[in-house]
Design a protein around this motif. Sequence first.
Motif, PDB file in Angstrom:
ATOM      1  N   HIS A  37       0.870  -1.173   0.000  1.00 61.81           N
ATOM      2  CA  HIS A  37       0.000   0.000   0.000  1.00 61.81           C
ATOM      3  C   HIS A  37       0.909   1.226   0.000  1.00 61.81           C
ATOM      4  CE1 HIS A  37      -3.441  -2.604   0.751  1.00 61.81           C
ATOM      5  NE2 HIS A  37      -2.688  -3.213   1.653  1.00 61.81           N
ATOM      6  N   SER A  38       1.008   1.869  -1.157  1.00 66.41           N
ATOM      7  CA  SER A  38       2.079   2.836  -1.381  1.00 66.41           C
ATOM      8  C   SER A  38       1.973   4.076  -0.504  1.00 66.41           C
ATOM      9  CB  SER A  38       2.098   3.250  -2.863  1.00 66.41           C
ATOM     10  OG  SER A  38       0.902   3.920  -3.223  1.00 66.41           O
ATOM     11  N   THR A  39       0.773   4.471  -0.093  1.00 65.68           N
ATOM     12  CA  THR A  39       0.629   5.691   0.709  1.00 65.68           C
ATOM     13  C   THR A  39       0.607   5.416   2.206  1.00 65.68           C
ATOM     14  OG1 THR A  39      -1.786   5.539   0.579  1.00 65.68           O
ATOM     15  CG2 THR A  39      -0.671   6.855  -1.116  1.00 65.68           C
ATOM     16  N   SER A  40       0.711   4.167   2.628  1.00 63.60           N
ATOM     17  CA  SER A  40       0.381   3.818   4.009  1.00 63.60           C
ATOM     18  C   SER A  40       1.537   3.887   5.002  1.00 63.60           C
ATOM     19  CB  SER A  40      -0.216   2.404   4.054  1.00 63.60           C
ATOM     20  OG  SER A  40      -1.443   2.364   3.368  1.00 63.60           O
ATOM     21  N   PHE A  41       2.791   3.902   4.551  1.00 66.57           N
ATOM     22  CA  PHE A  41       3.888   3.818   5.502  1.00 66.57           C
ATOM     23  C   PHE A  41       4.867   4.996   5.433  1.00 66.57           C
ATOM     24  CE2 PHE A  41       2.450  -0.564   5.624  1.00 66.57           C
ATOM     25  CZ  PHE A  41       2.612  -0.913   6.959  1.00 66.57           C
TER      26      PHE A  41
END
Length: 753
Positions: free
Chosen positions: A154-158
């Motif tokens: 999930h590219s925006t999650s971390f």
Amino acid sequence: MKADMHPRLTTPLALLPLSRGLALAGLALSLGAHAADEAKPAADVVTLEPVSVSAQSGAYRKEKNTASAVAPTQASLTATQPQSVITREFIEQSVAPTAEYSRIVAIAPSVSGDSANGPGLSETKTTLRGFGDDQYNITFDGIPWGDTNNPAHHSTSFFPGAVIGGAVVERGPGNASNLGFATFGGSLNLFSKQAGKEAGGSLFTSFGRWNTRLLGVALESGELARFHKATVQLNVQRLESDGYLTKNSIASNNVTLKVDMPLSSQHTLTGFMSVNRIHYVQPDNNKGPTLAQVAQYGKNYSLNDDPTSFNYTGFNHTGKATDFEYLRLRSRWSASFSTEAQVYTYSYDNQTISSTDPTGATAPGTKAGPKGNTDIPGIDKQNKYRVMGGIFRVENQFEAGTLRAGVWTESSDTDRHQYDLDLTLGVRDPRETKPAPVQYPSVLFDQQSRISSFQPYAEFEWEPLAGTSITPGIKYVDMTRSVSALVNQTTRLPQNASVSYGKTLPFLTLNQRFGHDLAAYAQYAKGFQIPDLKSFYIADPTKNSADPQTSTNYQLGIVGKNPALTWDADIYRIDFKNKYVSNGLGGTAAAYVNVGGAVYKGVEGQATWMVGGGFAAYANASVNKAIAQDTGKTISGAPNMTAALGALYNQGPWGASLIWKRTGSSYQQDYDASNPGAYERYRTAATTNTDLSLSYRFTNVGFGAQALKLQLNVFNLMNKQDVTSISPAKNPTFDQYTFQAPRSYQVSAKAEF
């Protein structure tokens, strides 16, 4: 069904990872203070280089006033497989301030993917040589991370772009020391920022189209003499945007803390913590509008303000809470022997409320309502997991070469559910602490699962002749998946099952230097991918094949570097075997079996030429092909080429870049060349994107600021809005289309003090 169907993120719970991170920083400092009493003077303390991971040694290497210093991507002369090293300087100059890793690595050859909602404003699924997001690894400071149902990301999650110090795209399994659950597609290796030697900080902000705004602060302690030149870094930021897609807003908060603490001249302790909170307004099925919806509402249609519609904003929202922490101790016991011990944990908590069909294919009406009701059906979805692991590496240098060995162990616990909802009767927002009244006609699934993994490895970098490096290696993969479900996904029956997998993977690489500015490499390596959790969505998973999907990689490449030009080129062939598919049977006979596979092959290259006067020219290209062995069809979603051209300028206070990227055509269903007409509907044409960046840095600006950098970024300068993906439906009328986000801009300011 669980008694608590509404797990909520209360404020105290949300702050727990932050308190752990602050405690971690305090522990590191207190350990350093205690060690200082018996350690050598601060002047004798040295900074240790990372052990073993080859990508780390190249992530920040650069030479001033050369092509290597300005190259958007390049390979190292010590490379043993195709790679693209991306520096922090490129990120700051040419990448959107709102971006995350997918936008950073998109410049590299054979990489494609972009956000439909605008740069960094929605999740992006990147492809690498045609491999999908769950078929390659992503690591952060050497730690592989990803989902636990399959190794997707999930590219925006971390990790927001502001905390990423550099990246190395490795196109291949690497050596035995490369870690992860999907090694056959390659690795996107991300690295935290290096600490500065001097105390300081910056205030940064950015404003752009679609009411996009970013505000943050980054602080650097500099080298703290009292704590053996320890450093502390802190980044805090807030991102908000309405997004390009209608009513698809995003609000994101991030706090990142990193502490490097030399305990003595031989030992360095690093602590890292990143906490992210995101709220989206978006449908769970965010694959885009149908062509009918495009004709009526436009290419950016997604949600509306009509409470009788499936696409009502009040029915579609997601809250995500993540954290990522590690402690790493690097030790040099002698001139030849060093170790690295790393423990880590990360978590992902997705709480989603969504309607079930944004396309209009189904009529309103819920299971809970009376016959003929027009209520809007929806789901309450949870995907929540905690991962804990450890990595231990040793390295010993002998006269003949270097021995590296280690072990990676990891376990994860996942809690997933999906319940039916009658959204018309009331629905809660995941940010709320009190649930609104809801109805649960049925449980789609209520499932807990676990992964336990143990992977030892060893490799020996042999140097038979000066300039020749031959590295054989071996890794053993031992993992167990288990599921305990009250209601299992797909079968909707109770499930308690456990399946173990094991595989031995050999590696062999060669790097040959030809003088100081030319090298060639060759690689033979086995990769593998963990079986998907969906293999447990049958009556008896113990009937599944125990062989994971594997690949055999063959790669050759050459790298050249001199002050004016850095370049490299490679050819590759990847034989993917043991494709994991359903046997198509029902009931107790259902099983997942290995059939066929695919062949991926291609040619890649990248180059940067230092023209002079602050100007540089950049180009890269790839030709890629992916063919299924069992059917002869072209693999869906695999672009047939990529290319990039760039012009860069950096001299005095001025900086600029103009970068054009092209992604080739692809089919959204596996393509049969013997019947091309049947697949033309699902062919996406090649797409192009052009980004422009201009910046000026003022010095001695006063008000306590040492410098002020002003920057303008324009994305998709030519305003292209072509189709990037198609999601086929059973009825083609309801196929969903995703388009490029149109031209946008961001104006940014960064005050350094």
